[in-house]
Design a protein around this motif. Structure first.
Motif, PDB file in Angstrom:
ATOM      1  N   UNK A 155       0.841  -1.189   0.000  1.00  0.00           N
ATOM      2  CA  UNK A 155       0.000   0.000   0.000  1.00  0.00           C
ATOM      3  C   UNK A 155       0.875   1.237   0.000  1.00  0.00           C
ATOM      4  N   UNK A 156       0.234   2.388  -0.240  1.00  0.00           N
ATOM      5  CA  UNK A 156       0.968   3.638  -0.381  1.00  0.00           C
ATOM      6  C   UNK A 156       1.204   4.348   0.946  1.00  0.00           C
ATOM      7  N   UNK A 157       0.215   4.382   1.797  1.00  0.00           N
ATOM      8  CA  UNK A 157       0.369   5.111   3.047  1.00  0.00           C
ATOM      9  C   UNK A 157      -0.439   4.448   4.149  1.00  0.00           C
ATOM     10  N   UNK A 158      -0.111   4.740   5.392  1.00  0.00           N
ATOM     11  CA  UNK A 158      -0.851   4.176   6.511  1.00  0.00           C
ATOM     12  C   UNK A 158      -0.077   3.079   7.200  1.00  0.00           C
ATOM     13  N   UNK A 159      -0.759   2.401   8.111  1.00  0.00           N
ATOM     14  CA  UNK A 159      -0.146   1.340   8.892  1.00  0.00           C
ATOM     15  C   UNK A 159      -0.632  -0.019   8.421  1.00  0.00           C
ATOM     16  N   UNK A 160       0.246  -0.993   8.524  1.00  0.00           N
ATOM     17  CA  UNK A 160      -0.071  -2.353   8.102  1.00  0.00           C
ATOM     18  C   UNK A 160      -1.300  -2.868   8.845  1.00  0.00           C
ATOM     19  N   UNK A 161      -1.382  -2.583  10.135  1.00  0.00           N
ATOM     20  CA  UNK A 161      -2.486  -3.094  10.948  1.00  0.00           C
ATOM     21  C   UNK A 161      -3.843  -2.618  10.436  1.00  0.00           C
ATOM     22  N   UNK A 162      -3.912  -1.359  10.013  1.00  0.00           N
ATOM     23  CA  UNK A 162      -5.174  -0.810   9.506  1.00  0.00           C
ATOM     24  C   UNK A 162      -5.636  -1.539   8.250  1.00  0.00           C
ATOM     25  N   UNK A 163      -4.708  -1.759   7.323  1.00  0.00           N
ATOM     26  CA  UNK A 163      -5.065  -2.433   6.077  1.00  0.00           C
ATOM     27  C   UNK A 163      -5.362  -3.902   6.325  1.00  0.00           C
ATOM     28  N   UNK A 164      -4.575  -4.521   7.190  1.00  0.00           N
ATOM     29  CA  UNK A 164      -4.789  -5.931   7.490  1.00  0.00           C
ATOM     30  C   UNK A 164      -6.176  -6.154   8.097  1.00  0.00           C
TER      31      UNK A 164
END
Length: 114
Positions: free
Chosen positions: A52-61
């Protein structure tokens, strides 16, 4: 691995990318890029590697796991699959690792010039 399994992986990658870009339940998932799809020989698991481009892994996961059932059902319809594998999402760290190595090499080159 048979040709049909490779073809199924390729189709799944393309379709998942389109689903996430256009009609995923969580709109920030349009920032997710599917880098690879691997399916076990017995069609029980589909491992989906993403970045992904931005943010935290936990949020996308969390978001991907929240809409796993939705993605699985839409993907089954698009692929016209009788048996749809269980979806497993894994963050692809290759891009970050490559950027880290590039940064280290740049620092070494910079130190050699001084």
């Amino acid at each position: 691995m048979g040709l049909s399994l490779k073809r199924l992986e390729s189709l799944a990658l393309r379709e998942l990318s389109m689903i996430l870009r256009t009609d995923a339940k969580h709109k920030h998932l349009s920032n997710v890029t599917i880098t690879e799809v691997r399916i076990t020989n017995d069609l029980s698991f589909m491992t989906i590697y993403y970045t992904f481009y931005d943010g935290k892994v936990e949020n996308y996961e969390k978001s991907l796991n929240d809409c796993k059932g939705y993605l699985r059902s839409v993907l089954a319809k698009k692929l016209n699959a009788r048996k749809m594998p269980e979806l497993v999402f894994k963050h692809d760290e290759a891009l970050e690792y490559g950027n880290h190595i590039d940064k280290l090499l740049s620092e070494i080159k910079k130190n050699e010039q001084n």
